[in-house]
Motif scaffolding. Structure first.
Motif, PDB file in Angstrom:
ATOM      1  N   ARG A  70       0.856  -1.185   0.000  1.00 45.36           N
ATOM      2  CA  ARG A  70       0.000   0.000   0.000  1.00 45.36           C
ATOM      3  C   ARG A  70       0.893   1.235   0.000  1.00 45.36           C
ATOM      4  NH1 ARG A  70      -4.805  -0.128   4.101  1.00 45.36           N
ATOM      5  NH2 ARG A  70      -5.942   0.798   2.369  1.00 45.36           N
ATOM      6  N   ALA A  75      -0.221  13.114   5.796  1.00 48.01           N
ATOM      7  CA  ALA A  75      -1.534  13.711   6.054  1.00 48.01           C
ATOM      8  C   ALA A  75      -1.482  14.872   7.038  1.00 48.01           C
ATOM      9  CB  ALA A  75      -2.497  12.643   6.573  1.00 48.01           C
ATOM     10  N   LYS A  78       2.558  17.692  13.419  1.00 46.42           N
ATOM     11  CA  LYS A  78       2.391  18.450  14.661  1.00 46.42           C
ATOM     12  C   LYS A  78       3.763  18.629  15.299  1.00 46.42           C
ATOM     13  CE  LYS A  78      -2.270  17.030  15.954  1.00 46.42           C
ATOM     14  NZ  LYS A  78      -2.520  16.097  14.849  1.00 46.42           N
ATOM     15  N   VAL A  99       4.778   5.628  16.627  1.00 47.62           N
ATOM     16  CA  VAL A  99       4.115   5.976  17.889  1.00 47.62           C
ATOM     17  C   VAL A  99       2.807   5.210  18.014  1.00 47.62           C
ATOM     18  CG1 VAL A  99       3.016   7.856  19.186  1.00 47.62           C
ATOM     19  CG2 VAL A  99       5.175   8.261  17.974  1.00 47.62           C
ATOM     20  N   HIS A 100       2.072   5.132  16.905  1.00 49.21           N
ATOM     21  CA  HIS A 100       0.772   4.457  16.943  1.00 49.21           C
ATOM     22  C   HIS A 100       0.451   3.878  15.574  1.00 49.21           C
ATOM     23  CE1 HIS A 100      -3.260   3.502  18.252  1.00 49.21           C
ATOM     24  NE2 HIS A 100      -3.747   4.119  17.199  1.00 49.21           N
ATOM     25  N   ASP A 101       0.038   2.620  15.572  1.00 51.88           N
ATOM     26  CA  ASP A 101      -0.365   1.945  14.332  1.00 51.88           C
ATOM     27  C   ASP A 101      -1.877   1.843  14.332  1.00 51.88           C
ATOM     28  OD1 ASP A 101      -0.483   0.483  12.035  1.00 51.88           O
ATOM     29  OD2 ASP A 101       0.180  -1.402  12.942  1.00 51.88           O
ATOM     30  N   GLY A 102      -2.537   2.781  13.676  1.00 51.12           N
ATOM     31  CA  GLY A 102      -3.987   2.797  13.645  1.00 51.12           C
ATOM     32  C   GLY A 102      -4.535   2.087  12.417  1.00 51.12           C
ATOM     33  N   SER A 103      -5.841   2.181  12.236  1.00 53.50           N
ATOM     34  CA  SER A 103      -6.488   1.559  11.092  1.00 53.50           C
ATOM     35  C   SER A 103      -6.424   2.516   9.908  1.00 53.50           C
ATOM     36  CB  SER A 103      -7.949   1.250  11.439  1.00 53.50           C
ATOM     37  OG  SER A 103      -8.661   0.875  10.285  1.00 53.50           O
ATOM     38  N   GLY A 104      -5.486   2.232   8.995  1.00 54.98           N
ATOM     39  CA  GLY A 104      -5.337   3.081   7.810  1.00 54.98           C
ATOM     40  C   GLY A 104      -4.486   4.307   8.033  1.00 54.98           C
ATOM     41  N   PHE A 105      -3.925   4.433   9.222  1.00 50.64           N
ATOM     42  CA  PHE A 105      -3.046   5.569   9.485  1.00 50.64           C
ATOM     43  C   PHE A 105      -2.028   5.195  10.559  1.00 50.64           C
ATOM     44  CE2 PHE A 105      -4.169   7.287  13.686  1.00 50.64           C
ATOM     45  CZ  PHE A 105      -5.313   6.545  13.963  1.00 50.64           C
ATOM     46  N   ILE A 107       0.893   7.205  13.384  1.00 53.65           N
ATOM     47  CA  ILE A 107       1.521   8.394  13.938  1.00 53.65           C
ATOM     48  C   ILE A 107       2.993   8.047  14.151  1.00 53.65           C
ATOM     49  CG2 ILE A 107       1.515  10.077  15.821  1.00 53.65           C
ATOM     50  CD1 ILE A 107      -1.148  10.015  14.317  1.00 53.65           C
ATOM     51  N   MET A 127      -1.052   8.347   6.270  1.00 57.68           N
ATOM     52  CA  MET A 127      -2.159   7.465   5.906  1.00 57.68           C
ATOM     53  C   MET A 127      -1.690   6.510   4.814  1.00 57.68           C
ATOM     54  SD  MET A 127      -5.407  10.036   6.048  1.00 57.68           S
ATOM     55  CE  MET A 127      -6.593   8.690   5.937  1.00 57.68           C
TER      56      MET A 127
ATOM     57  N   LEU B  38      -9.454  14.748   9.040  1.00 54.16           N
ATOM     58  CA  LEU B  38      -8.142  14.744   9.701  1.00 54.16           C
ATOM     59  C   LEU B  38      -8.281  14.930  11.210  1.00 54.16           C
ATOM     60  CD1 LEU B  38      -5.886  16.653   7.169  1.00 54.16           C
ATOM     61  CD2 LEU B  38      -5.910  14.224   7.693  1.00 54.16           C
ATOM     62  N   PHE B  45      -6.967   8.374  17.115  1.00 52.77           N
ATOM     63  CA  PHE B  45      -5.657   8.126  17.737  1.00 52.77           C
ATOM     64  C   PHE B  45      -5.793   8.192  19.260  1.00 52.77           C
ATOM     65  CE2 PHE B  45      -1.428  10.442  18.741  1.00 52.77           C
ATOM     66  CZ  PHE B  45      -0.826   9.270  19.169  1.00 52.77           C
ATOM     67  N   ASP B  48      -8.017   5.270  20.560  1.00 53.86           N
ATOM     68  CA  ASP B  48      -7.265   4.006  20.519  1.00 53.86           C
ATOM     69  C   ASP B  48      -6.387   3.890  21.765  1.00 53.86           C
ATOM     70  OD1 ASP B  48      -8.316   3.292  18.063  1.00 53.86           O
ATOM     71  OD2 ASP B  48      -6.448   3.503  16.936  1.00 53.86           O
ATOM     72  N   LYS B  54      -8.065  -0.763  18.651  1.00 55.50           N
ATOM     73  CA  LYS B  54      -7.736  -0.227  17.330  1.00 55.50           C
ATOM     74  C   LYS B  54      -9.063  -0.060  16.592  1.00 55.50           C
ATOM     75  CE  LYS B  54      -4.767  -1.173  13.326  1.00 55.50           C
ATOM     76  NZ  LYS B  54      -3.582  -1.943  12.876  1.00 55.50           N
ATOM     77  N   ILE B  55      -9.564   1.140  16.618  1.00 58.10           N
ATOM     78  CA  ILE B  55     -10.850   1.418  15.952  1.00 58.10           C
ATOM     79  C   ILE B  55     -10.695   1.144  14.461  1.00 58.10           C
ATOM     80  CG2 ILE B  55     -12.449   3.270  15.326  1.00 58.10           C
ATOM     81  CD1 ILE B  55     -11.956   4.480  18.115  1.00 58.10           C
ATOM     82  N   LEU B  57     -11.239   1.957  11.484  1.00 60.63           N
ATOM     83  CA  LEU B  57     -11.732   3.070  10.682  1.00 60.63           C
ATOM     84  C   LEU B  57     -11.852   2.713   9.202  1.00 60.63           C
ATOM     85  CD1 LEU B  57     -12.582   5.955  11.249  1.00 60.63           C
ATOM     86  CD2 LEU B  57     -10.211   6.672  10.917  1.00 60.63           C
ATOM     87  N   GLU B  58     -10.888   1.954   8.725  1.00 59.55           N
ATOM     88  CA  GLU B  58     -10.914   1.603   7.294  1.00 59.55           C
ATOM     89  C   GLU B  58     -12.124   0.738   6.954  1.00 59.55           C
ATOM     90  OE1 GLU B  58      -7.002   1.592   4.842  1.00 59.55           O
ATOM     91  OE2 GLU B  58      -6.800   0.136   6.446  1.00 59.55           O
TER      92      GLU B  58
END
Lengths: 155, 93
Positions: A70, A75, A78, A99-105, A107, A127, B38, B45, B48, B54-55, B57-58
């Motif tokens: 992917r 995006a 800060k 720092v953070h592995d989110g869903s589709g993004f 940090i 993202m 955004l 974040f 979570d 882990k929400i 979102l996708e």
């Protein structure tokens, strides 16, 4: 580094996906069309391109975490601080930590240092999206190989 | 529900600078609170981290885009809180 092509990273030196850690380095060129305007007679690496180097380093981290399947994109940023001038000839070391592995993004926390001195840092929001064309992942993998990423270690 | 809502509303207030008293369980994050995509990433974040989840979102976005869910299912705060409770319960199971 070819600033005018946004080819910012010379080599990826550490590619530690298990610990969410990537290090890259690059030497600021002595000459570039960018310096004709920034600034005439006093070439300085623009701060936005320091941010871009952090973005590319984070991009490699996300490419790796997504098994180069992917496309990461920048995006948001800060806590951006440009702390010192980055001048032609300087060897920059860019470090990125997840720092953070989110869903589709993700940090990431990023730093650029020269001779150990912190010159820029930021927290980036990255993202990921599906590659928009079949050619692009091939090109991205080729660029990664040129930068020294060991693609053979990816599963 | 109330404790989840308390956390969610606090996060939204801090992240998007919206006064707490304007945030209700019936609030729609986009239509009523004006939160953009955004800003919503920043909120996700924070959530979570707060809930240790882990929400997804996708997959939520995909469900909405494909018509298998409505935007309200995820963006009306009482529904968002219910989804969070489900994720927390699944994590603890």
């Amino acid at each position: 580094m070819r600033l005018e092509y946004f080819d910012i990273i010379d080599t990826v030196d550490v590619f530690d996906l298990e610990n969410g850690h990537v290090e890259a380095s690059s030497t600021i060129p002595e000459e570039s069309p960018v310096f004709e305007g920034h600034f005439p007679g006093y070439p300085v690496m623009p701060g936005v391109l320091l941010l871009e180097m952090m973005n590319h380093t984070a991009g490699y981290l996300l490419l790796g975490l997504n098994n180069f399947g992917r496309l990461p994109f920048f995006a948001g940023a800060k806590k951006v601080k440009i702390r010192s001038f980055a001048l032609p000839g300087m060897l920059m070391k860019s470090v990125c930590d997840l720092v953070h592995d989110g869903s589709g993004f993700c940090i990431t926390r990023n730093e650029i240092r020269v001779d150990g001195k912190l010159i820029a840092d930021a927290e980036l929001t990255m993202m990921v999206m599906d590659f928009p064309s079949p050619e692009l992942p091939v090109l991205v993998r080729e660029r990664a190989r040129q930068h020294g990423v060991e693609l053979g270690t990816l599963t | 529900m109330s404790s989840t809502f308390d956390v969610v509303s606090q996060v939204i207030s801090e992240t998007s600078e919206i006064p707490l008293d304007q945030i209700t369980p019936e609030s729609h994050a986009i239509d009523d609170l004006g939160i953009d995509s955004l800003d919503f990433l920043d909120i996700v974040f924070a959530l979570d981290k707060k809930f240790g989840i882990k929400i997804p979102l996708e997959s939520w976005t995909e469900e909405v885009n494909e018509g298998r869910a409505s935007v309200e299912d995820y963006f009306v705060l009482k529904n968002l809180c219910a989804r969070i409770d489900e994720l927390v319960a699944a994590k603890d199971a």
